[in-house]
Design a protein around this motif. Structure first.
Motif, mmCIF file in Angstrom:
data_model
loop_
_atom_site.group_PDB
_atom_site.id
_atom_site.type_symbol
_atom_site.label_atom_id
_atom_site.label_comp_id
_atom_site.label_asym_id
_atom_site.label_seq_id
_atom_site.Cartn_x
_atom_site.Cartn_y
_atom_site.Cartn_z
ATOM 1 N N ASP A 244 40.840 32.110 42.363
ATOM 2 C CA ASP A 244 40.647 31.796 40.948
ATOM 3 C C ASP A 244 39.197 32.069 40.547
ATOM 4 O O ASP A 244 38.259 31.547 41.154
ATOM 5 C CB ASP A 244 40.999 30.329 40.676
ATOM 6 N N GLY A 245 39.015 32.897 39.559
ATOM 7 C CA GLY A 245 37.680 33.210 39.063
ATOM 8 C C GLY A 245 36.896 34.148 39.952
ATOM 9 O O GLY A 245 35.669 34.276 39.791
ATOM 10 N N ILE A 246 37.560 34.855 40.861
ATOM 11 C CA ILE A 246 36.817 35.688 41.812
ATOM 12 C C ILE A 246 36.110 36.851 41.111
ATOM 13 O O ILE A 246 35.068 37.324 41.570
ATOM 14 C CB ILE A 246 37.759 36.211 42.915
ATOM 15 N N GLY A 247 36.626 37.284 39.966
ATOM 16 C CA GLY A 247 35.998 38.404 39.253
ATOM 17 C C GLY A 247 34.620 38.083 38.714
ATOM 18 O O GLY A 247 33.839 38.996 38.393
ATOM 19 N N SER A 248 34.301 36.790 38.606
ATOM 20 C CA SER A 248 32.969 36.395 38.110
ATOM 21 C C SER A 248 32.179 35.619 39.158
ATOM 22 O O SER A 248 31.147 35.027 38.837
ATOM 23 C CB SER A 248 33.125 35.545 36.831
#
Length: 287
Positions: A244-248
């Motif tokens: 979760d939220g790995i792109g940021s």
């Protein structure tokens, strides 16, 4: 194609029923895997649906009809490959298939075509008593395909086969599915079921507490975690990142752009993991 509702069956003298409220369905052209350890009731379920076991409670319908009402023509429409090969050992492979073909009231495939499908063409005129277990299993599968059935019951179809031969068998099952065949597979080989089944059900305590598409079950029962191995000097250092939220995630992005990543793996469960967790959950529910 096949619909089972609240199926219950107990062998004479058994302390507990083998099947206890079993329910599932299989759609036309689907490969469905009934998974579980030896003794869980997988073969019992198949034998009931083949019309070989009577005295069950609940409802079992095949081709839209109650199993008890189906006559001899039923066996023209189904193919069966048992876990233990049922063949005439003193006959050749070709003779076995010709004999079984003579039992059906519908057009049959030639022995040569069938043996070619399982890479046994060169052994066509060899007595079956000289076959290895894996070769007998492949011939057993040929027997199930003699009359080009609409529905196949396969019980541990790759037992005794080396990895290369087992792959040939799995590829054949997928080709049969592409031809529109419906396949009911029972196995304790979770990796095999993962590769070829559209849906699977886990047989626990005589019922199926968990069923679904393998990929979806593995995501549901796995961790939303990404394991990354990165080189730092002479060492390989592991890193864990939540999905979760790995792109940021700045730390992950620094590794990604730094060119030091050696490997990345999401932590989805295997079907073995799913079965263990489903079994534990079901057993807690029975307590």
């Amino acid at each position: 194609m096949l619909d089972v509702s609240n199926l219950t069956f107990a062998y004479p003298g058994a302390a507990e029923p083998t099947l206890n409220g079993l329910s599932f369905n299989i759609g036309e052209g689907e490969v469905y895997g009934l998974l579980g350890p030896s003794g869980a009731g997988k073969s019992t379920t198949q034998k009931i649906l083949m019309g070989l076991l009577q005295g069950f409670a609940g409802e079992a319908r095949v081709f839209g009809q109650p199993i008890a009402s189906l006559g001899r023509d039923y066996y023209n429409r189904i193919g069966v490959s048992f876990e233990l090969p049922t063949l005439y050992l003193r006959l050749t492979a070709r003779e076995n298939l010709a004999l079984f073909a003579a039992l059906y009231d519908r057009p049959t495939r030639s022995p040569e075509e069938l043996l070619e499908m399982v890479d046994l063409a060169e052994a066509a005129d060899q007595r079956v008593e000289t076959f290895s277990k894996g070769m007998k299993m492949r011939l057993n599968l040929c027997r199930a395909l003699v009359q080009d059935p609409d529905l196949l019951f396969l019980d541990e179809p790759t037992t005794g086969q080396d990895p290369a031969r087992a792959r040939i068998t799995r590829e054949l099952i997928l080709r049969l599915k592409a031809e529109g065949k419906t396949i009911f597979l029972t196995t304790h080989n979770m990796a095999e079921a993962d590769e070829i089944c559209d849906r699977v059900g886990f047989l626990v305590g005589g019922t199926i507490p968990v069923t679904g598409v393998p990929a979806e079950l593995k995501r549901e029962y796995g961790e939303r975690l990404l394991k990354v191995a990165a080189s730092e000097g002479a060492e390989l250092v592991p890193h864990d990142f939540p999905m979760d939220g790995i792109g940021s995630n700045r730390d992950f992005l620094n590794l990604l752009t730094g060119g030091t990543i050696v490997s990345m793996h999401t932590q989805e469960a295997s079907l073995d993991d799913v079965f263990i967790k489903a079994t534990a959950r079901a057993n807690r529910g029975l307590e």
